[in-house]
Design a protein around this motif. Structure first.
Motif, PDB file in Angstrom:
ATOM      1  N   LYS A 143      20.449 121.615   7.350  1.00  0.00           N
ATOM      2  CA  LYS A 143      19.465 120.811   6.636  1.00  0.00           C
ATOM      3  C   LYS A 143      18.588 120.050   7.620  1.00  0.00           C
ATOM      4  CE  LYS A 143      18.849 117.476   2.917  1.00  0.00           C
ATOM      5  NZ  LYS A 143      19.494 116.586   1.935  1.00  0.00           N
ATOM      6  N   ARG A 144      17.265 120.143   7.411  1.00  0.00           N
ATOM      7  CA  ARG A 144      16.317 119.483   8.303  1.00  0.00           C
ATOM      8  C   ARG A 144      15.549 118.420   7.528  1.00  0.00           C
ATOM      9  NH1 ARG A 144      12.343 123.380  11.314  1.00  0.00           N
ATOM     10  NH2 ARG A 144      11.933 124.028   9.182  1.00  0.00           N
ATOM     11  N   THR A 145      15.638 117.179   7.964  1.00  0.00           N
ATOM     12  CA  THR A 145      14.871 116.098   7.336  1.00  0.00           C
ATOM     13  C   THR A 145      13.891 115.453   8.303  1.00  0.00           C
ATOM     14  OG1 THR A 145      16.638 114.532   7.862  1.00  0.00           O
ATOM     15  CG2 THR A 145      16.697 115.552   5.675  1.00  0.00           C
ATOM     16  N   THR A 146      14.118 115.612   9.608  1.00  0.00           N
ATOM     17  CA  THR A 146      13.212 115.062  10.614  1.00  0.00           C
ATOM     18  C   THR A 146      12.957 116.112  11.687  1.00  0.00           C
ATOM     19  OG1 THR A 146      15.042 114.148  11.907  1.00  0.00           O
ATOM     20  CG2 THR A 146      14.042 112.705  10.256  1.00  0.00           C
ATOM     21  N   ASP A 147      11.975 115.838  12.537  1.00  0.00           N
ATOM     22  CA  ASP A 147      11.659 116.747  13.639  1.00  0.00           C
ATOM     23  C   ASP A 147      12.841 116.897  14.579  1.00  0.00           C
ATOM     24  OD1 ASP A 147       9.084 117.798  13.305  1.00  0.00           O
ATOM     25  OD2 ASP A 147       8.147 115.936  13.950  1.00  0.00           O
ATOM     26  N   SER A 148      12.886 118.026  15.266  1.00  0.00           N
ATOM     27  CA  SER A 148      13.913 118.234  16.281  1.00  0.00           C
ATOM     28  C   SER A 148      13.664 117.279  17.449  1.00  0.00           C
ATOM     29  CB  SER A 148      13.862 119.677  16.783  1.00  0.00           C
ATOM     30  OG  SER A 148      12.646 119.913  17.487  1.00  0.00           O
ATOM     31  N   LEU A 149      14.673 117.130  18.314  1.00  0.00           N
ATOM     32  CA  LEU A 149      14.560 116.256  19.477  1.00  0.00           C
ATOM     33  C   LEU A 149      13.381 116.677  20.350  1.00  0.00           C
ATOM     34  CD1 LEU A 149      15.864 113.936  21.120  1.00  0.00           C
ATOM     35  CD2 LEU A 149      17.188 115.687  22.329  1.00  0.00           C
ATOM     36  N   GLU A 150      13.222 117.978  20.561  1.00  0.00           N
ATOM     37  CA  GLU A 150      12.135 118.467  21.411  1.00  0.00           C
ATOM     38  C   GLU A 150      10.771 118.078  20.837  1.00  0.00           C
ATOM     39  OE1 GLU A 150      10.541 122.694  23.331  1.00  0.00           O
ATOM     40  OE2 GLU A 150      11.769 122.710  21.515  1.00  0.00           O
ATOM     41  N   ARG A 151      10.612 118.218  19.532  1.00  0.00           N
ATOM     42  CA  ARG A 151       9.313 117.920  18.927  1.00  0.00           C
ATOM     43  C   ARG A 151       9.062 116.424  18.807  1.00  0.00           C
ATOM     44  NH1 ARG A 151       9.196 122.916  14.546  1.00  0.00           N
ATOM     45  NH2 ARG A 151       8.643 124.497  16.099  1.00  0.00           N
ATOM     46  N   GLN A 152      10.134 115.621  18.840  1.00  0.00           N
ATOM     47  CA  GLN A 152       9.951 114.177  18.868  1.00  0.00           C
ATOM     48  C   GLN A 152       9.527 113.694  20.248  1.00  0.00           C
ATOM     49  OE1 GLN A 152      12.846 111.573  16.725  1.00  0.00           O
ATOM     50  NE2 GLN A 152      13.930 113.475  16.337  1.00  0.00           N
ATOM     51  N   LEU A 153      10.052 114.319  21.295  1.00  0.00           N
ATOM     52  CA  LEU A 153       9.836 113.830  22.646  1.00  0.00           C
ATOM     53  C   LEU A 153       8.769 114.583  23.422  1.00  0.00           C
ATOM     54  CD1 LEU A 153      13.529 113.182  23.801  1.00  0.00           C
ATOM     55  CD2 LEU A 153      11.931 111.608  22.711  1.00  0.00           C
ATOM     56  N   CYS A 154       8.397 115.765  22.983  1.00  0.00           N
ATOM     57  CA  CYS A 154       7.490 116.609  23.770  1.00  0.00           C
ATOM     58  C   CYS A 154       6.242 116.966  22.966  1.00  0.00           C
ATOM     59  CB  CYS A 154       8.199 117.900  24.207  1.00  0.00           C
ATOM     60  SG  CYS A 154       9.730 117.605  25.139  1.00  0.00           S
ATOM     61  N   GLU A 155       5.242 117.479  23.657  1.00  0.00           N
ATOM     62  CA  GLU A 155       4.031 117.974  23.024  1.00  0.00           C
ATOM     63  C   GLU A 155       3.704 119.347  23.588  1.00  0.00           C
ATOM     64  OE1 GLU A 155       0.939 115.234  23.914  1.00  0.00           O
ATOM     65  OE2 GLU A 155       0.828 115.753  26.037  1.00  0.00           O
ATOM     66  N   THR A 156       2.791 120.037  22.934  1.00  0.00           N
ATOM     67  CA  THR A 156       2.418 121.382  23.363  1.00  0.00           C
ATOM     68  C   THR A 156       1.809 121.343  24.756  1.00  0.00           C
ATOM     69  OG1 THR A 156       1.996 122.017  21.076  1.00  0.00           O
ATOM     70  CG2 THR A 156       1.033 123.406  22.785  1.00  0.00           C
ATOM     71  N   CYS A 157       2.224 122.251  25.612  1.00  0.00           N
ATOM     72  CA  CYS A 157       1.702 122.342  26.977  1.00  0.00           C
ATOM     73  C   CYS A 157       0.195 122.597  26.936  1.00  0.00           C
ATOM     74  CB  CYS A 157       2.402 123.477  27.722  1.00  0.00           C
ATOM     75  SG  CYS A 157       1.623 123.900  29.298  1.00  0.00           S
ATOM     76  N   PRO A 158      -0.620 121.739  27.590  1.00  0.00           N
ATOM     77  CA  PRO A 158      -2.063 121.928  27.540  1.00  0.00           C
ATOM     78  C   PRO A 158      -2.539 123.157  28.312  1.00  0.00           C
ATOM     79  CG  PRO A 158      -1.503 120.157  29.045  1.00  0.00           C
ATOM     80  CD  PRO A 158      -0.238 120.555  28.355  1.00  0.00           C
ATOM     81  N   GLU A 159      -1.710 123.667  29.211  1.00  0.00           N
ATOM     82  CA  GLU A 159      -2.135 124.831  29.998  1.00  0.00           C
ATOM     83  C   GLU A 159      -1.891 126.135  29.270  1.00  0.00           C
ATOM     84  OE1 GLU A 159      -1.413 125.163  34.065  1.00  0.00           O
ATOM     85  OE2 GLU A 159      -1.445 123.030  34.486  1.00  0.00           O
ATOM     86  N   CYS A 160      -0.725 126.261  28.618  1.00  0.00           N
ATOM     87  CA  CYS A 160      -0.421 127.527  27.945  1.00  0.00           C
ATOM     88  C   CYS A 160      -0.593 127.429  26.432  1.00  0.00           C
ATOM     89  CB  CYS A 160       0.999 127.991  28.273  1.00  0.00           C
ATOM     90  SG  CYS A 160       2.287 126.992  27.489  1.00  0.00           S
ATOM     91  N   ASN A 161      -0.904 126.219  25.915  1.00  0.00           N
ATOM     92  CA  ASN A 161      -1.086 125.999  24.480  1.00  0.00           C
ATOM     93  C   ASN A 161       0.120 126.436  23.655  1.00  0.00           C
ATOM     94  OD1 ASN A 161      -3.694 124.849  24.572  1.00  0.00           O
ATOM     95  ND2 ASN A 161      -4.562 126.872  24.933  1.00  0.00           N
ATOM     96  N   GLY A 162       1.307 126.204  24.198  1.00  0.00           N
ATOM     97  CA  GLY A 162       2.527 126.475  23.452  1.00  0.00           C
ATOM     98  C   GLY A 162       3.052 127.890  23.586  1.00  0.00           C
ATOM     99  N   ARG A 163       2.368 128.763  24.328  1.00  0.00           N
ATOM    100  CA  ARG A 163       2.862 130.141  24.464  1.00  0.00           C
ATOM    101  C   ARG A 163       4.122 130.211  25.305  1.00  0.00           C
ATOM    102  NH1 ARG A 163      -2.258 131.407  26.540  1.00  0.00           N
ATOM    103  NH2 ARG A 163      -1.235 132.316  28.329  1.00  0.00           N
ATOM    104  N   GLY A 164       4.227 129.280  26.241  1.00  0.00           N
ATOM    105  CA  GLY A 164       5.373 129.305  27.146  1.00  0.00           C
ATOM    106  C   GLY A 164       5.147 130.187  28.355  1.00  0.00           C
ATOM    107  N   THR A 165       3.982 130.820  28.462  1.00  0.00           N
ATOM    108  CA  THR A 165       3.647 131.658  29.611  1.00  0.00           C
ATOM    109  C   THR A 165       2.194 131.420  29.988  1.00  0.00           C
ATOM    110  OG1 THR A 165       3.012 133.512  28.185  1.00  0.00           O
ATOM    111  CG2 THR A 165       5.285 133.477  28.996  1.00  0.00           C
TER     112      THR A 165
END
Length: 494
Positions: A396-418
């Protein structure tokens, strides 16, 4: 099992860590700029009805309109044998949304899921108000007991007691896990408190305006003590004197038998550093999770689901391959249960254990996973191994995951991860140069790019640059700029 709750308070952020046997298991974060809204009750207005989705969008004063599904508007009268911790089943299928609400209608709603990503908050009209030992359901007649209370005698006692306290009011209650072993007076006090709270909410809902908050859940430190503090919790350590005083007063009022376990931490070293929590948080933001055996997990979170891949890594075992795989999967199952809580992963989760041929080994791995998930406060369910060897589960999910609470999308790869390689960018720049020369008049061209890409072009592709200059009849110069990201470049006509 030793369990401690650590509360770290700063002016703009509060963090609560649950530590079991010296190891971080859960982390809850609340920031002044972005407090969660789960549990809050609002006066809303139906903004748009979507018959095709069996849902409506409701304006409640948040940044985005919230989502209300037809199944969250009406509730099927439940039998008194409910077993959940607060969930009551809705009718299936529900009536058409157009017969339940209409555009412009004012409606009292409660948030059951925070806004996550691009999605608005999830709402229900079936209000529930939690207290220390009970969850009050003013629009339901259900009398349920948490499934985690396993003693049948105690379950019967609690159910009978709550039924007597309800006194034919036509309102429902769920007995929470914390109520186990509590005296009759404690539950009676909770019932009285909840009824008063509901009276206040009803009065406020009649007079407040659309978009106003009628009821707000407790701040994080108080919620943590209310929801997480049980008999097996040894201590609650708080590093703020003001927060300690509030928690102490709250505990003396609602749980006097546990108040002595709340301590004010006065050490010079930050409380999270003392317990190694800060290091654990940093590790929880990494994709790979090492196992003691030498194996490791790879955790990927996408919009639709989270995937967990189990690998043997450097673990060679001492007997045979099947035994090595089995031992790795057993350790992985324990680690997966912990990582789900720590990272607050929710929704659909796919676990790719290493393939096993022995059915008994598969059963033991699932039992280990089930045992680990038994400590999770979020509702979970999982299935047997699929034909492809995968374990499918939900949390059950009621709040954002830890990663999404503490991090933002990488401005260089725009979230692709590469990122595109230097070679790929080199040929992309060559094509852009050719395109620019055909469209515009220029004597020469200047390419501005990151040092890595410029070095790649001038050192390894110099012959290709010479050929391009001869083909176009133009001079091309390159300039490295430290401010440019790897995929960023400009072609300037001179």
């Amino acid at each position: 099992m030793s369990e401690e709750i650590l509360v770290n308070v700063t002016p703009r952020e509060t963090r609560v860590a649950v530590v079991e046997n010296g190891m971080l298991q859960e982390l809850h974060i609340e920031r002044a700029s972005r407090r969660g809204v789960v549990g809050n009750i609002y006066k809303g207005r139906v903004q748009r009805v979507m018959p095709g989705m069996q849902a409506a969008f409701v304006e409640i004063g948040l940044e985005r309109a919230a989502f209300l599904h037809a199944s969250d508007i009406l509730r099927l009268p439940a039998a008194p044998s409910g077993e959940g911790e607060g969930e009551v089943l809705a009718p299936s299928p529900p009536p058409a949304i157009t017969s339940l609400v209409h555009e412009g209608q004012e409606i009292v709603v409660q948030v059951v899921k925070d806004p996550i990503g691009s999605k608005g908050a999830r709402l229900t009209t079936q209000v529930s108000i939690p207290s220390r030992y009970l969850v009050f359901l003013p629009h339901s007649r259900v009398l349920g007991v948490s499934a985690r209370i396993e003693d049948e005698t105690e379950r019967t006692r609690l159910k009978t007691l709550v039924g007597e306290l309800a006194n034919g009011s036509g309102q429902g209650y769920i007995v929470r896990t914390n109520a186990e072993g509590q005296p009759d007076e404690a539950l009676a006090e909770d019932v009285a408190y909840l009824r008063k709270a509901w009276d206040v909410i009803r009065e406020a809902s009649a007079s407040c305006k659309v978009g106003q908050r009628i009821y707000e859940d407790l701040a994080l430190p108080l919620r943590a003590v209310r929801d997480l503090m049980r008999k097996n919790v040894d201590t609650v350590r708080v590093d703020s004197r003001e927060a300690y005083d509030r928690l102490n007063a709250f505990a003396h009022q609602f749980m006097p038998e546990l108040a002595a376990r709340i301590e004010h931490y006065t050490g010079e070293r930050p409380i999270f550093d003392l317990y190694g929590v800060e290091d654990e948080i940093q590790r929880a933001l990494q994709k790979e999770v090492p196992l003691k055996s030498g194996g490791y997990l790879v955790i990927d979170q996408t919009e639709a689901m989270a995937t967990i891949d189990v690998n043997t890594g450097s673990f060679l075992g001492q007997r045979n391959l099947e035994e090595t795989v089995y031992r790795t999967n057993l350790e992985a199952a324990q680690s997966v249960a912990r990582q789900l809580r720590l990272r607050n992963l929710g929704g659909i989760i796919i676990i790719d254990f290493i393939d096993m041929n022995d059915d008994e080994h598969k059963r033991q791995v699932l039992r280990t996973l089930e045992k680990g998930l038994a400590h999770d406060h979020a509702r979970t369910s999982f299935h047997e191994f699929s034909p492809l060897g995968l374990v499918e589960m939900t949390r059950k999910r009621t709040t954002d995951s830890l990663e999404r609470q503490l991090c933002e999308t990488c401005p260089e790869c725009n979230g692709r991860g590469t990122l595109k390689t230097g070679e790929t960018l080199t040929y992309e720049i060559f094509r852009e140069i050719t395109r620019a020369v055909r469209q515009f008049e220029a004597q020469q061209l200047l390419v501005i790019a990151s040092p890595k890409v410029v070095n790649k072009i001038t050192e390894e592709e110099s012959a290709a640059v010479a050929e391009l200059e001869e083909f176009l009849g133009k001079t091309i110069r390159f300039q490295a700029d430290e401010q440019y990201a790897q995929e960023q470049y400009d072609v300037v006509l001179l």
